[in-house]
Design an enzyme around this catalytic site. Structure first.
Site, short mmCIF file in Angstrom:
data_model
loop_
_atom_site.label_atom_id
_atom_site.label_comp_id
_atom_site.label_asym_id
_atom_site.label_seq_id
_atom_site.Cartn_x
_atom_site.Cartn_y
_atom_site.Cartn_z
N TYR A 37 0.84 -1.20 0.00
CA TYR A 37 0.00 0.00 0.00
C TYR A 37 0.88 1.25 0.00
O TYR A 37 0.68 2.17 -0.79
CB TYR A 37 -0.92 -0.02 1.22
CG TYR A 37 -1.77 1.23 1.36
CD1 TYR A 37 -3.02 1.32 0.73
CD2 TYR A 37 -1.33 2.31 2.11
CE1 TYR A 37 -3.80 2.45 0.85
CE2 TYR A 37 -2.10 3.46 2.24
CZ TYR A 37 -3.34 3.53 1.61
OH TYR A 37 -4.10 4.65 1.73
N LYS A 115 -26.56 6.47 20.65
CA LYS A 115 -26.33 7.91 20.46
C LYS A 115 -24.84 8.13 20.64
O LYS A 115 -24.31 7.96 21.74
CB LYS A 115 -27.14 8.71 21.48
CG LYS A 115 -26.96 10.20 21.27
CD LYS A 115 -28.00 11.00 22.02
CE LYS A 115 -27.98 12.46 21.60
NZ LYS A 115 -26.69 13.13 21.80
N LYS A 312 -31.34 8.96 26.99
CA LYS A 312 -29.98 9.09 27.50
C LYS A 312 -29.68 8.15 28.67
O LYS A 312 -30.56 7.84 29.47
CB LYS A 312 -29.74 10.53 27.97
CG LYS A 312 -29.99 11.58 26.89
CD LYS A 312 -28.75 11.95 26.15
CE LYS A 312 -27.93 12.86 27.00
NZ LYS A 312 -27.20 13.86 26.25
S1 IVH Z 1 -30.44 11.53 14.54
C1 IVH Z 1 -32.73 15.97 14.25
N1 IVH Z 1 -28.93 9.64 15.49
O1 IVH Z 1 -27.18 13.94 18.59
C2 IVH Z 1 -31.47 15.30 14.53
N2 IVH Z 1 -28.37 11.87 16.04
O2 IVH Z 1 -29.35 16.26 19.45
C3 IVH Z 1 -31.54 13.86 14.16
N3 IVH Z 1 -26.36 12.06 17.45
O3 IVH Z 1 -25.84 16.51 17.28
C4 IVH Z 1 -30.30 13.24 14.60
N4 IVH Z 1 -25.93 9.91 17.58
O4 IVH Z 1 -25.37 14.53 15.69
C5 IVH Z 1 -29.13 10.96 15.43
N5 IVH Z 1 -27.68 7.83 16.24
C6 IVH Z 1 -27.89 9.15 16.18
C7 IVH Z 1 -27.04 10.06 16.84
C8 IVH Z 1 -27.32 11.42 16.74
C9 IVH Z 1 -25.54 11.12 17.94
C10 IVH Z 1 -26.23 13.53 17.67
C11 IVH Z 1 -26.50 14.38 16.46
C12 IVH Z 1 -26.93 15.69 17.07
C13 IVH Z 1 -27.46 15.31 18.39
C14 IVH Z 1 -28.95 15.51 18.39
#
Ligand code: IVH
Length: 668
Positions: A37, A115, A312
């Protein structure tokens, strides 16, 4: 003018390198060696260097980071980046779920996934090429961090397969826990302030102006949604995850589609249970209506979608006051500062002490006694002080001074060059002896049943033992002089001390507490030398021939064996009848599992993890803790977590306990 042949070669190199990046960073199964690589990469770098007209903003050479920039440009998102509403308990999750039922009846499914605790980012791909990467900012306008994001290995500069002509991917940039620890260790050594957590470290890496620094940070990315998109075929969140993968984006495997409320709680508990063993930080789960049509029907309320919610986990961090710092001496003489805290409840556990690692760490945190500090729990280990809240200072805080003398024996403490640790050099230091004895007697070492830490402290306080070997002089009558001990229990203790004399060579080597010689190294030494005498006579050269033993370990073993007091202690132990043998396992080394690497995950029906590991090792196999392309088998028990998922993704052979036993039987 550059010749067509050179242009074609450049294009071909780029294609090949992108293909290899995908197999290495996304599939985790490289097609070629690192050397092969590097050769391709160097050839491309050289061409671009010699012929500037061949350079391209989307060349894979951008992965090492382009030139520094002055400041980030603003970037207005085509669609605002919103946030999720948070919920914290079962009751709130059922309110949410029932609201969905009210609108959709009972014909809907929910995608549940982690999350990710990182930095929200938007990637804009036009005709498959990455044109912009931007932070969330205030949701409407973020910063253009394209040059830094380009350096992230798992973010393709070109999409693969059947991608839509316009695609805005939303996801999370994360830093693996392991890389976060390493980064902070380096920063502590360099006297730089520490990052409080991987999220801050990821954000700091993306928000600095030199892409070459970002390139070194080993960031990763998980996509979880899309914004503007033309020509999307996916109809559900689940389809979307599959599509991401087909376009060459790395996806996680911890998602599930569920159809009932109780399944949410089950998933929440399962993922919470896996939280500490994941390579990256998560702070909850996200529930999303799976069908895009259902999502549309539910719509948005102010700044959050009604079709998704973040459930959470309980906080793993807490804020409390640093009362004092005490200095503990470990069995190898390393002096560790420990924070004494005002008790605080974190994630259901009362925390009174926290680790501070070493002097560099205290400096890098800028810590003072009397400070308000953020304390974080991670797994079963002692919690860490991760940051200081400087705004809460009154001015009366006191500087922490690292002691010059050992708190237990008053010897002058040394800081070994190249190491962050301070050590007490006195091998007869009482604190070192106490810790050393606890290690010597422990289950994985000499396995002296019933002789726990309290007993050892008591025996030392009463001056009944002075070194490891004096344990074997203890008799029932002496033990009975201590703390109203009954005859029976005193006899039991003496019996189990005597019983430990019949041990195996690997346990004995491990029990000696040679710095850097853990269980695995002790076993490899036992396998190599086969007897204590051979080991004691070995030259440095011979040590370095032992599998996994490098110059640093050799040096530690040499230092240990050159110390006359250690040698006479070993002699005394042998004279008292300690008899480390190496027969069973020696046969095992030639076992047919030789050269095979195993990972154990989950709870096996009848074997404990230690027992299963021992069985594998006795038959010549090797145990490692994480699944990689080099793993031959994953032994899977109940409640297996991310390791099983990873094994499945990598196509590694799976065994249950019965399968493992069969394999061993077949091979012997
Ligand atoms: S869906 C309308 N899925 O959490 C937003 N967000 O408050 C829909 N985040 O900063 C987001 N993991 O970047 C989604 N599995 C996940 C997530 C995720 C982390 C973050 C996102 C945003 C915050 C939302």
């Amino acid at each position: 003018m550059v010749s067509t042949a050179l242009k074609q070669r450049t294009e071909s190199l780029r294609k090949q390198i992108e293909e290899h990046n995908y197999h290495y960073y996304v599939e985790d199964s490289p097609l070629i060696s690192d050397e092969a690589y590097d050769k391709l990469f160097q050839e491309l770098l050289k061409l671009e260097d010699e012929y500037p007209e061949l350079r391209s903003p989307l060349s894979p050479t951008q992965k090492v980071g382009g030139a520094p920039i002055d400041k980030f440009r603003k970037y207005k998102h085509a669609q605002p980046m919103l946030s999720l509403q948070n919920i914290y308990n079962e009751e709130e999750s059922s309110v949410f779920y029932e609201r969905w039922e009210e609108t959709l009846g009972n014909k809907f499914s929910v995608l549940v996934e982690p999350k990710f605790d990182g930095l929200a980012i938007e990637l804009v791909y036009e005709n498959g090429g990455l044109v912009v990467a931007a932070t969330r900012g205030d949701g409407e306008t973020g910063e253009d961090v394209t040059e830094n994001v380009k350096t992230i290995r798992s973010i393709p500069l070109h999409l693969r397969g059947d991608f839509p002509p316009l695609l805005e991917v939303r996801g999370e940039i994360i830093l693996l826990k392991e890389d976060f620890e390493k980064l902070n260790q380096e920063r502590a050594k360099a006297g730089e302030t520490l990052f409080a957590n991987p999220r801050n470290a990821a954000a700091g890496s993306i928000r600095q102006l030199d892409p070459r620094v970002a390139a070194q940070r080993k960031l990763d990315f998980f996509p979880h949604g899309v914004a503007s998109v033309r020509g999307l075929k996916a109809k559900t969140q689940m389809d979307l995850l599959t599509s991401f993968r087909s376009w060459g984006l790395k996806t996680h495997t911890l998602y599930k589609v569920i159809n009932s409320l109780p399944e949410i709680e089950t998933f929440y508990k399962k993922v919470e249970g896996q939280r500490d063993s994941l390579d990256y930080e998560i702070d909850g789960i996200v529930l999303k209506l799976n069908s895009f049509k259902d999502q549309e029907e539910l719509g948005f309320v102010s700044r959050s979608p009604r079709w998704a919610v973040a459930y959470k986990f309980k906080a793993q961090e807490g804020v409390t006051l640093l009362r004092d710092v005490v200095f503990q001496v470990g069995r190898t003489g390393v002096i560790t500062p420990v924070a004494v805290l005002d008790p605080v409840w974190i994630g259901g556990v009362e925390v009174k002490r926290a680790g501070l690692h070493n002097e560099d760490q205290i400096r890098a945190l800028g810590l003072k006694i009397g400070d308000s500090v953020v304390v974080k729990r991670a797994g079963d280990v002692i919690p860490d002080v991760v940051s200081v809240i400087e705004q809460k200072r009154s001015g009366r805080e006191k500087t922490i001074t690292f002691p010059k003398k050992c708190p237990a024996c008053d010897s002058t403490i040394h800081r070994i060059e190249g190491e962050a640790a301070h050590r007490c050099p006195n091998i007869a230091c009482p604190a070192r002896l106490a810790e050393g004895l606890k290690h010597f007697c422990s289950k994985r070492a000499m396995n002296i049943e019933g002789l726990g830490d309290k007993w050892i402290d008591l025996l030392l306080e009463n001056k009944l033992i002075r070194h490891f070997s004096s344990l074997y002089d203890l008799d029932k009558e002496t033990v009975m002089t201590l703390e109203r001990q009954g005859e029976r229990s005193a006899q039991k203790l003496v019996d189990s001390i005597q019983k430990s004399k019949n041990t195996t060579l690997d346990r004995f080597i491990f029990a000696l507490g040679i710095p850097l010689v853990g269980e695995r190294t002790a076993e490899l030494l036992a396998i190599h030398f086969g007897s204590l005498d051979k080991l004691l006579e070995a030259s440095d050269e011979e040590f370095s021939q032992v599998e996994e033993v490098g110059p640093t370990v050799t040096e530690k073993i040499r230092e240990f064996l050159d110390e006359a007091r250690n040698r006479s202690e070993i002699d005394r132990l042998i004279k008292k009848g300690v008899n480390p043998k190496w027969e069973v396992a020696q046969g095992g080394h030639q076992g047919e599992l030789k050269g095979q690497t195993f990972v154990i995950t989950g709870t096996l029906p009848s074997l404990s993890r230690d027992e299963a590991s021992q069985l594998i090792r006795e038959n010549g196999g090797k145990i490692t803790s994480s699944v990689s392309k080099n793993t031959d088998y994953v032994v899977v028990g109940e409640e297996a977590g991310s390791k099983l998922e990873k094994a499945r993704t990598l196509g590694i052979k799976l065994l249950d306990e019965a399968g493992l036993r069969k394999l061993i039987k077949k091979s012997s």
